[in-house]
Every structure is written in C-alpha cells, then in structure tokens.
Design an enzyme around this catalytic site. Sequence first.
Site, short mmCIF file in Angstrom:
data_model
loop_
_atom_site.label_atom_id
_atom_site.label_comp_id
_atom_site.label_asym_id
_atom_site.label_seq_id
_atom_site.Cartn_x
_atom_site.Cartn_y
_atom_site.Cartn_z
N GLY A 40 0.33 -1.05 -0.09
CA GLY A 40 0.07 0.18 -0.24
C GLY A 40 0.94 1.10 -0.36
CB ALA B 78 3.27 0.73 -6.38
CE LYS C 245 10.10 17.71 -12.22
NZ LYS C 245 10.48 16.73 -11.49
CG LEU D 269 10.94 1.49 -5.16
CD1 LEU D 269 10.69 1.98 -4.05
CD2 LEU D 269 10.88 1.91 -5.84
C1 FAD Z 1 15.97 7.54 -2.80
C2 FAD Z 1 14.17 8.04 -3.45
C3 FAD Z 1 13.98 9.50 -4.42
C4 FAD Z 1 12.63 8.68 -5.06
N1 FAD Z 1 12.21 9.82 -5.75
C5 FAD Z 1 11.15 9.79 -6.39
C6 FAD Z 1 10.37 11.47 -7.37
O1 FAD Z 1 11.09 12.35 -6.57
N2 FAD Z 1 9.63 10.60 -7.93
C7 FAD Z 1 9.55 9.31 -7.80
O2 FAD Z 1 8.31 9.62 -9.63
N3 FAD Z 1 8.86 8.24 -7.69
C8 FAD Z 1 11.03 8.37 -7.15
N4 FAD Z 1 10.95 7.91 -5.98
C9 FAD Z 1 10.34 6.56 -6.35
C10 FAD Z 1 8.84 6.05 -5.00
O3 FAD Z 1 9.89 6.32 -3.95
C11 FAD Z 1 8.34 4.92 -5.76
O4 FAD Z 1 7.94 4.30 -7.01
C12 FAD Z 1 7.06 4.87 -5.20
O5 FAD Z 1 7.47 5.57 -3.42
C13 FAD Z 1 6.41 3.04 -4.80
O6 FAD Z 1 7.38 2.72 -3.62
P1 FAD Z 1 6.56 1.28 -3.87
O7 FAD Z 1 5.17 1.78 -3.80
O8 FAD Z 1 6.75 0.54 -4.89
O9 FAD Z 1 7.21 0.66 -2.49
P2 FAD Z 1 6.88 0.98 -0.93
O10 FAD Z 1 6.56 2.23 -0.59
O11 FAD Z 1 8.12 0.39 -0.38
O12 FAD Z 1 5.70 0.34 -0.69
C14 FAD Z 1 5.63 -1.61 -0.44
C15 FAD Z 1 4.56 -1.37 0.74
O13 FAD Z 1 4.04 -3.02 0.22
C16 FAD Z 1 3.74 -3.10 1.85
N5 FAD Z 1 4.84 -4.47 2.63
C17 FAD Z 1 5.69 -4.75 2.35
N6 FAD Z 1 6.08 -6.41 3.19
C18 FAD Z 1 4.88 -6.38 3.35
C19 FAD Z 1 4.26 -7.55 3.94
N7 FAD Z 1 5.30 -8.82 4.14
N8 FAD Z 1 3.35 -7.75 4.12
C20 FAD Z 1 2.48 -6.67 4.12
N9 FAD Z 1 2.54 -6.16 3.07
C21 FAD Z 1 3.87 -5.64 3.28
C22 FAD Z 1 4.47 -1.81 2.85
O14 FAD Z 1 3.80 -1.89 4.54
C23 FAD Z 1 4.29 -0.85 1.60
O15 FAD Z 1 2.76 -0.42 2.05
C24 FAD Z 1 12.26 7.54 -5.00
C25 FAD Z 1 12.33 7.18 -4.55
C26 FAD Z 1 13.71 6.50 -3.95
C27 FAD Z 1 14.25 5.14 -3.16
#
Ligand code: FAD
Length: 509
Positions: free
Chosen positions: A19, A22, A85, A340
């Site tokens: 959550g 993504a 932006k 990610l």
């Molecule tokens: C340094 C940095 C800067 C960034 N800056 C930008 C930017 O400026 N612009 C941009 O477009 N993108 C940027 N990004 C990328 C952006 O942060 C991610 O694409 C976005 O936040 C999506 O993350 P996510 O949802 O894939 O993962 P996460 O935010 O890590 O979410 C993972 C989810 O999975 C859940 N989860 C994991 N394991 C389990 C489990 N075992 N059981 C239940 N739930 C679980 C967690 O609780 C969480 O809800 C950046 C990334 C980084 C590292």
Amino acid sequence: MDENGRTGEAIRRIVIVGGGTAGWMTAAGLSAVLGGTRIAIDLVESAEIGTVGVGEATVPHIRNFNAKLGLDEADFMRKTQATYKLGIEFRDWGRKGESYIHPFGAFGQPLGGVAFHQHWLRARQRGEADSIEAYSLPIIAARLKKFAPPATDPRSLGSTFSYAYQFDAALYAQYLRAYAEARGVRRTEGKIQDVSLDGETGFVQAVILESGQRIEGDLFIDCSGFRGLLIEQALKTGYEDWTHWLPCDRAAAVPCDSVEPPTPYTRATSDDAGWRWRIPLQHRVGNGYVYCSHYISDDEAARVLLAKLDGKAQADPRFLRFTTGRRKKQWNRNVVAIGLASGFLEPLESTSIHLIQLAVSTLLELFPERGCATADQDEYNRVMDLEFERIRDFLVLHYHATQRDDSAFWRDKAAAPIPDSLAYKMALFRDRGVVVKYRDGFFLEPSWLAVYLGQNILPRGYDPMADAIDPAEAARKLAELKAAVQSTAEAMPDHQAFLERFCDARGAA
Ligand SMILES: Cc1cc2nc3c(=O)[nH]c(=O)nc-3n(C[C@H](O)[C@H](O)[C@H](O)COP(=O)(O)OP(=O)(O)OC[C@H]3O[C@@H](n4cnc5c(N)ncnc54)[C@H](O)[C@@H]3O)c2cc1C
C-alpha cells in the site's frame, strides 16, 4: 493450457500486495475501470513495515492518470500540498557553476518544416542566437517563478508547454486509498509471512498473513517495494543489475522548512559523489542526496545534505539503499510487479511514478480474459522493458556528458562505458543535431535537447535543410520568438499567487 499458453479460469479476484504509492495507484487505476465488473480487488499492506516514504516529483503524464480517475485538480493539489512543476533545473552538471533547465515543453516551433533547434544551431554558428533557453516558454516562466496553465489554442505560444506536480507522495497514496475504497477495493492490514504456490503451474494461489488469514487470488500485483515479495522472493524471477551504468546505490532524505515561495521546478544539483534533490511543496521542501557508497560514507553524505538545506531540517535524515536495474520479467506467471518491486532507475528525472502509471495502463490494455497467456505477458514485458531502457539511456546521458573532473566519482563516470543504444543516439546528435525520435514513451526531443545542450554536447553541423530559409529571415524569427517568450512569461502570475488562488493548502498541513 491452450495454444497461447493460457492457463486457469477467468480472473475473478485480484490481490494487490503493498500500500505504498504503487499499491494505491494500482488500486485506484484498476478500480476506476473494473469497479463495475464482478472482479474483486483486495489490497494488503503492513503499517509495521511501512512505505519507502519518498517520491515527490512527477512528470506531466500524471495529469492523464489523474484525469482518467476523474480527480478534481484543485482538491487533489490542496490535499497533497502540491505545487506546479515546469521542469527540472540542473546545477553543476556540465561544469561547476552552470545551470540549465529541462523543460516540460518545446524549444520554438519548426520553420519551413525543419526543427527549430536546427535553425538555432545555424544561427549560433553565425553568432546570431542567444542561449537555447531564451526560446522556451516553460524555462523562462520557471526562471521568473511564474505559472499559468497552458493555453488551449494550439496556435498560441502559451500552448507550447505542459506541467507536472511536486507533492507529498504519502498524502497522494492516502488520497487514492479513499478513491479506491469508495470503488470497492477491500484493504487488509497485516504482514504477509508466506506465499502459497500451485505445485503444477507455479502460479501464486494465496498470501498468508501472520494472523493466519489466507487471501486467495487469480491475479497478484506485487507492489511490495524493493523486497519484491512475490515476484522475487516467491517466484525467483531475477534482477538485471544496471549499477555499472547508474552507479548511485544510496540516498539520504530529509524535509526542511521553506524559506521562500515554492519554485515551479525541482532542482537537481550535482555533488562530489552523486547529486542532491530539492523539491518545494506548499508546506515544506523535500531534499535528498543520491550517492554512490563507493565514494562517500552515509555519515558524510548526511553532513553534506544537512549543510546545504535552505531552511531548518524537520527530521533526521532517512537512509535508503537500492540497486539500479529492473526485474528480468515484470509479469511472471500470474504476478505483475509494479513500482519498486519491478525495478528502480534512481530518481534523477522523477520517472518512477510514471512507470507505475504506465504499468497500470498497460495491464488494463492487456487484461487477461482468462488465466494468464504467455502472449499477454510477453507483450506487457516488451512495453515495460522498452520504457525502462529508454529512461535508462536518458539518465546515463546526464552522468556521461559531464565536464566535471574535480572528484573521483565524476572522473570515473565520464570515463565509464555507456549502453550501445545511447552511444548511437549521441553519435547522431554530435554529427548534425539529429535527435532519435520515439513514436511514444519517454523522453521526447526537447528533453534530449535540453540535456545535450545544457551539458555542452554541441553538434559539429546542422541539418542542411535549414539552409532553405534565408539566415536573416531565420534570425528575425528567432528574435521575435525570444521577445514573445519573455513577454508571455512576464505576463503570467507568480507561481505562489496562482497556488494561493487555486489550491491554497495552508491550514491543511
Ligand atoms: C531516494 C528515492 C527518491 C525517489 N524520488 C522519486 C521522485 O521524486 N519521483 C518519483 O516518481 N519516484 C521517486 N522515487 C520512487 C518512489 O518513491 C516509488 O516509486 C514509490 O514510492 C512507489 O513505491 P512502492 O509503492 O513501490 O514501494 P513502497 O513505498 O516501499 O511500498 C511497499 C508496500 O508493501 C508493503 N509490504 C511490503 N512487505 C509486506 C509484507 N510482508 N506484508 C504486507 N505488506 C508488505 C509495505 O507495507 C508497503 O505498503 C524515489 C525513490 C527513492 C528510493
């Protein structure tokens, strides 16, 4: 299994694991389209694990995503503390002390069917042109800290740009959560501790939570972040490591107080072992140092970051580790990795949220009627692989086209090998300014031009077709455009004044 490699029954249950940005973008995107069908959507997230908590800058495509959901722009901006932006300012990337803006918009209009920059190259050789920035409305508006939405009349200079947002990504996820839950997405709080696979097909059957609850599905979307709970830990899909091209592997992030009205652009400043971002929102400024751990320690990176903030830090720096690259298959069996979990190209051009959006729309276009056909997976993986590679090349260009030689990191980067696909693009540009065009996808001609020219990659010649226009006539057109760009930008409201009028979020912080 049928002749398309299709196995299984009709998709009735979709399970989204995660959550973060993504997970909730996927839930919102799918529920907007599938909400009226009999397909149930579950989302599992764990507050204890949390989200990555960064990702504040976007690219203009996000406006299409929000529009497809039918979001009200002013409401969305207020609730996410968003600012506008117009592009990204790159400081110290070519040489130290230099600055250029990668704009979300065009440099001039073609003359006599020949690209504007070709006339500019010729005029420059003749000493009759200003910096290319002078001919871009979004750049001049950004430098003057102005903003107005683009004009709708395509003949107007005011229509030659687009815009994106700088927002609080955690608030955006919350906003989309409310949207998705209102359209029937069922959220379960809990930590997944096991994944059940079908012994015959290797498909994921269910995720099992610490509480013992079992959530079954036909199609699983892995939005679990860097850990790739399903795509990697369960299915062992494999990861293509691109560290040799994109070497940064860590980031330190910290928000700070604003000391001035928010700029309508993000800033990326190169530093001795990587680069620093500055993203102004309505209620604070997001900052980070993206660096390569081979050249600097975490403590030193945090010290540099804190020393260069505009205002008072609002927290201690948070450290993140990553490996640039992508999953070998983004869709494997009945698991599609989004966010990610699918890979990470580092945040230089703020492309991760765009990749999430592309993944959701591509999945919807190829949504399986029944089971998961090999052909659907192959096509999905082809589209996503292409976009990852195009973005990769564009990012590598920033590191490669540097004249900085004052730190080991930059000396090594300038000398490092680059992908053949980028070498080919650069060779075409260096000869006579040809920019390799994509029919769709990232990045388009103005973006490549901004970085090439901004980092002092100048072609030896120009397109001979430009000679069909008399040089004096071309010089007159350039001068007219420059004057029009300046006066149009000056007539726009200040960015801050526009925000206050349209979507003031003070009080919501
Ligand atoms: C340094 C940095 C800067 C960034 N800056 C930008 C930017 O400026 N612009 C941009 O477009 N993108 C940027 N990004 C990328 C952006 O942060 C991610 O694409 C976005 O936040 C999506 O993350 P996510 O949802 O894939 O993962 P996460 O935010 O890590 O979410 C993972 C989810 O999975 C859940 N989860 C994991 N394991 C389990 C489990 N075992 N059981 C239940 N739930 C679980 C967690 O609780 C969480 O809800 C950046 C990334 C980084 C590292």
